[in-house]
Design a protein around this motif. Structure first.
Motif: not given
Length: 300
Positions: A89, A208, A228, A230
């Motif tokens: 991440s 995301w 976070n 990815p």
């Protein structure tokens, strides 16, 4: 405003009814042709945007070597990635993430430092949009040091227009971020700024952010959502190589889009000029209209 009595006193040229019909018929045909050309240019612009998205998404998930061995990324919408890339991440390649201070709107001024807001970030480029700049007089005792940007920082929108991103260039004057913008400072040994920006603009990045958004009528992201994100991490040298490839491809698309937008502008000017000339008698369209009307009847 204008009232009815003023409206009925406006002087307008009134040709004979047959000539009015001829002018209308002529303009219906000619403006329809122009409108068709405008539609084609707008469709071209949409196709160029789709192509831009495809180029970014493919490059940051598959790399430039079509023969590279692949492996599952472990993320459904990311798919397979080159085997030597590390899947992780954003926080793997960053030093910290923060957002701007609240309440700085009261310090807006015509002078002072640049105050970067959501409008300075876009969803189709990693470059800042500085067409509309707000300045601010930084208050004493503020969190100025924490929210001041440095070259290479990556900015993310965390409220409206989620997924908007921008990379701070080396030549930007002293600037600060608003409370609606997340500032990510990277570890340059692990992540290239424009690589992170393009990873956020890729379809996987946008997916995301769309999935993490929360709130009712006012959706937003947390700083953890940004951290976070990815994304795969090739070696930094390979990141830079891929970024250079994307930059070059997008430059071509931008040139083509600019040409299409200019064509639309010229066509719309032509449309306005044609209507003005026809309804003020600058051009005689009676024979043209009659000829086109006859042709239509023959075709039917």
């Amino acid at each position: 405003a204008i009232n009815a009595s003023d409206l009925v006193r406006i002087h307008v040229p009134v040709p004979l009814l047959d000539e009015q019909k001829a002018i209308s018929s002529f303009l219906d045909v000619e403006t329809s042709k122009i409108d068709g050309l405008v539609s084609e240019q707008r469709r071209l612009i949409e196709l160029l945007k789709e192509k831009r998205q495809a180029v970014i998404s493919h490059a940051v998930t598959k790399g430039l070597n079509p023969n590279a061995p692949m492996k599952p990324s472990g993320i459904q919408w990311l798919g397979d990635v080159p085997q030597h890339w590390e899947g992780a991440s954003l926080k793997r390649g960053m030093q910290f993430v923060t957002s701007g201070s609240r309440g700085w709107a009261q310090y807006y001024s015509d002078e002072g430092e640049v105050f970067l807001r959501i409008g300075n970030l876009t969803r189709d480029s990693v470059d800042l949009d500085l067409s509309d700049i707000q300045r601010v007089t930084v208050p004493d005792g503020s969190e100025g040091e924490r929210t001041q940007v440095r070259p290479g920082d990556v900015l993310f929108s965390v409220t409206a227009y989620l997924g908007s991103v921008a990379v701070i260039p080396t030549d930007l004057e002293t600037s600060y971020v608003s409370q609606h913008v997340a500032l990510v400072r990277l570890d340059p040994t692990k992540a290239a700024s424009r690589w992170v920006g393009y990873a956020a603009l890729a379809t996987s990045g946008k997916t995301w952010f769309d999935q993490q958004a929360y709130g009712g009528t006012k959706i937003q992201l947390s700083l953890d959502d940004v951290a976070n994100l990815p994304m795969p991490f090739p070696p930094v040298e390979e990141q830079e190589e891929i970024v250079a490839h994307i930059d070059e491809r997008l430059k071509t698309f931008s040139q083509l889009q600019a040409e299409a937008e200019r064509a639309i502008e010229l066509l719309q000017e032509r449309r306005t000029a044609l209507i003005s000339a026809a309804v003020t008698g600058k051009i005689d369209v009676r024979e043209v209209a009659a000829s086109e009307s006859l042709s239509c009847k023959e075709l039917s």
